[in-house]
Design a protein around this motif. Structure first.
Motif, PDB file in Angstrom:
ATOM      1  N   ALA A   1      -3.292   3.873  -7.748  1.00 53.23           N
ATOM      2  CA  ALA A   1      -4.257   3.242  -6.858  1.00 53.23           C
ATOM      3  C   ALA A   1      -4.041   1.730  -6.834  1.00 53.23           C
ATOM      4  N   ASP A   2      -3.812   1.151  -7.997  1.00 47.79           N
ATOM      5  CA  ASP A   2      -3.582  -0.303  -8.056  1.00 47.79           C
ATOM      6  C   ASP A   2      -2.306  -0.693  -7.317  1.00 47.79           C
ATOM      7  N   ASP A   3      -1.270   0.133  -7.450  1.00 47.01           N
ATOM      8  CA  ASP A   3      -0.015  -0.142  -6.737  1.00 47.01           C
ATOM      9  C   ASP A   3      -0.229  -0.102  -5.224  1.00 47.01           C
ATOM     10  N   LEU A   4      -1.023   0.842  -4.758  1.00 44.99           N
ATOM     11  CA  LEU A   4      -1.283   0.962  -3.332  1.00 44.99           C
ATOM     12  C   LEU A   4      -2.056  -0.251  -2.822  1.00 44.99           C
ATOM     13  N   LYS A   5      -3.021  -0.722  -3.596  1.00 44.94           N
ATOM     14  CA  LYS A   5      -3.772  -1.935  -3.214  1.00 44.94           C
ATOM     15  C   LYS A   5      -2.852  -3.151  -3.179  1.00 44.94           C
ATOM     16  N   ARG A   6      -1.984  -3.259  -4.198  1.00 44.08           N
ATOM     17  CA  ARG A   6      -1.044  -4.397  -4.235  1.00 44.08           C
ATOM     18  C   ARG A   6      -0.079  -4.343  -3.051  1.00 44.08           C
ATOM     19  N   TRP A   7       0.379  -3.145  -2.713  1.00 45.48           N
ATOM     20  CA  TRP A   7       1.298  -2.982  -1.576  1.00 45.48           C
ATOM     21  C   TRP A   7       0.624  -3.426  -0.278  1.00 45.48           C
ATOM     22  N   HIS A   8      -0.624  -3.010  -0.085  1.00 50.49           N
ATOM     23  CA  HIS A   8      -1.380  -3.404   1.105  1.00 50.49           C
ATOM     24  C   HIS A   8      -1.489  -4.931   1.175  1.00 50.49           C
ATOM     25  N   LYS A   9      -1.834  -5.544   0.081  1.00 47.29           N
ATOM     26  CA  LYS A   9      -1.972  -7.008   0.031  1.00 47.29           C
ATOM     27  C   LYS A   9      -0.623  -7.693   0.263  1.00 47.29           C
ATOM     28  N   ALA A  10       0.438  -7.161  -0.342  1.00 40.87           N
ATOM     29  CA  ALA A  10       1.780  -7.754  -0.204  1.00 40.87           C
ATOM     30  C   ALA A  10       2.266  -7.695   1.236  1.00 40.87           C
ATOM     31  N   MET A  11       1.984  -6.588   1.943  1.00 42.05           N
ATOM     32  CA  MET A  11       2.400  -6.485   3.345  1.00 42.05           C
ATOM     33  C   MET A  11       1.770  -7.593   4.182  1.00 42.05           C
ATOM     34  N   ILE A  12       0.507  -7.870   3.924  1.00 38.74           N
ATOM     35  CA  ILE A  12      -0.184  -8.930   4.664  1.00 38.74           C
ATOM     36  C   ILE A  12       0.406 -10.285   4.310  1.00 38.74           C
ATOM     37  N   GLU A  13       0.671 -10.516   3.026  1.00 35.40           N
ATOM     38  CA  GLU A  13       1.253 -11.793   2.594  1.00 35.40           C
ATOM     39  C   GLU A  13       2.663 -12.003   3.142  1.00 35.40           C
ATOM     40  N   GLU A  14       3.381 -10.908   3.400  1.00 38.00           N
ATOM     41  CA  GLU A  14       4.738 -10.999   3.948  1.00 38.00           C
ATOM     42  C   GLU A  14       4.746 -11.172   5.470  1.00 38.00           C
ATOM     43  N   GLY A  15       3.563 -11.184   6.083  1.00 39.22           N
ATOM     44  CA  GLY A  15       3.507 -11.436   7.509  1.00 39.22           C
ATOM     45  C   GLY A  15       3.139 -10.250   8.385  1.00 39.22           C
ATOM     46  N   ARG A  16       2.943  -9.077   7.792  1.00 40.83           N
ATOM     47  CA  ARG A  16       2.488  -7.935   8.592  1.00 40.83           C
ATOM     48  C   ARG A  16       1.034  -8.184   8.991  1.00 40.83           C
ATOM     49  N   THR A  17       0.631  -7.647  10.125  1.00 35.93           N
ATOM     50  CA  THR A  17      -0.753  -7.800  10.551  1.00 35.93           C
ATOM     51  C   THR A  17      -1.645  -6.919   9.679  1.00 35.93           C
ATOM     52  N   LEU A  18      -2.933  -7.256   9.658  1.00 42.19           N
ATOM     53  CA  LEU A  18      -3.888  -6.442   8.911  1.00 42.19           C
ATOM     54  C   LEU A  18      -3.882  -5.016   9.445  1.00 42.19           C
ATOM     55  N   ARG A  19      -3.793  -4.867  10.776  1.00 40.52           N
ATOM     56  CA  ARG A  19      -3.766  -3.532  11.382  1.00 40.52           C
ATOM     57  C   ARG A  19      -2.573  -2.729  10.876  1.00 40.52           C
ATOM     58  N   THR A  20      -1.383  -3.343  10.874  1.00 37.17           N
ATOM     59  CA  THR A  20      -0.180  -2.639  10.436  1.00 37.17           C
ATOM     60  C   THR A  20      -0.269  -2.274   8.958  1.00 37.17           C
ATOM     61  N   ALA A  21      -0.667  -3.237   8.125  1.00 42.18           N
ATOM     62  CA  ALA A  21      -0.771  -2.978   6.682  1.00 42.18           C
ATOM     63  C   ALA A  21      -1.787  -1.870   6.415  1.00 42.18           C
TER      64      ALA A  21
END
Length: 195
Positions: A1-21
């Protein structure tokens, strides 16, 4: 669960939109739910995680308005200031062909063709790593006289049809490198947004 939350946050930090992440994270959550339901995992590590609601492309609140004439002119004038390559020609191709960004970004030198005296861009899947949104997206788009007057064919004529290093067909925009999902438009869109 923690990995999934970190992945979601990392996608946004890398420039993906909130919708995409959020959509990607919800896809992963669905996969874990199915795996646990069918006994492929002892428990669902994503159970109870919330990322918000799935947002679909084209939602009324997120629809983008087209550029007005003044904005389109500004984009083309700024592209004209670029010396060569993707940032010089992609805005012009998009404006005068109506093609999707990825269709133009992934094009090969040999996709600029002539038949019966008409020069056109052949939008196709011929070549490694090329794809189209639908099978019906394959088409031949005649090049507008404005593109030819701008010197697009001279640009194309100066490109190698075969990459000497890789021996693969030459890309129309060799300055673009494929992104994380092997799409050439990712690099272009990020770079264009910074210009």
């Amino acid at each position: 669960a923690d990995d999934l939350k970190r992945w979601h946050k990392a996608m946004i930090e890398e420039g993906r939109t909130l919708r995409t992440a959020t959509n990607y994270a919800l896809d992963a959550k669905t996969l874990f739910t199915l795996a646990a339901t069918h006994g492929l995992l002892p428990t669902n590590p994503a159970a109870g995680l919330e990322f918000g609601r799935r947002k679909r492309k084209g939602a009324v609140a997120e629809r983008r308005l087209p550029f007005n004439d003044a904005e389109a002119l500004l984009i083309l004038e700024n592209a004209r200031k670029e010396r060569k390559g993707a940032y010089r020609w992609i805005p012009w191709l998009l404006a005068f062909t109506g093609a999707r960004v990825e269709e133009v970004c992934q094009a090969l030198v040999t996709d600029v063709r002539e038949a019966d005296g008409i020069t056109y861009l052949d939008i196709n899947t011929d070549g490694e790593g090329k794809s189209l949104k639908t099978a019906e997206s394959a088409r031949r788009v005649p090049l507008h006289p404005a593109l030819i007057a701008e010197g697009f064919l001279k640009y194309v004529g100066g490109l190698p049809k075969v990459d000497k290093r890789t021996r693969k067909p030459g890309r129309l925009f060799p300055d673009l490198k494929p992104g994380a999902f092997n799409d050439f438009s990712d690099a272009y869109s990020k770079g264009a947004g910074r210009r």
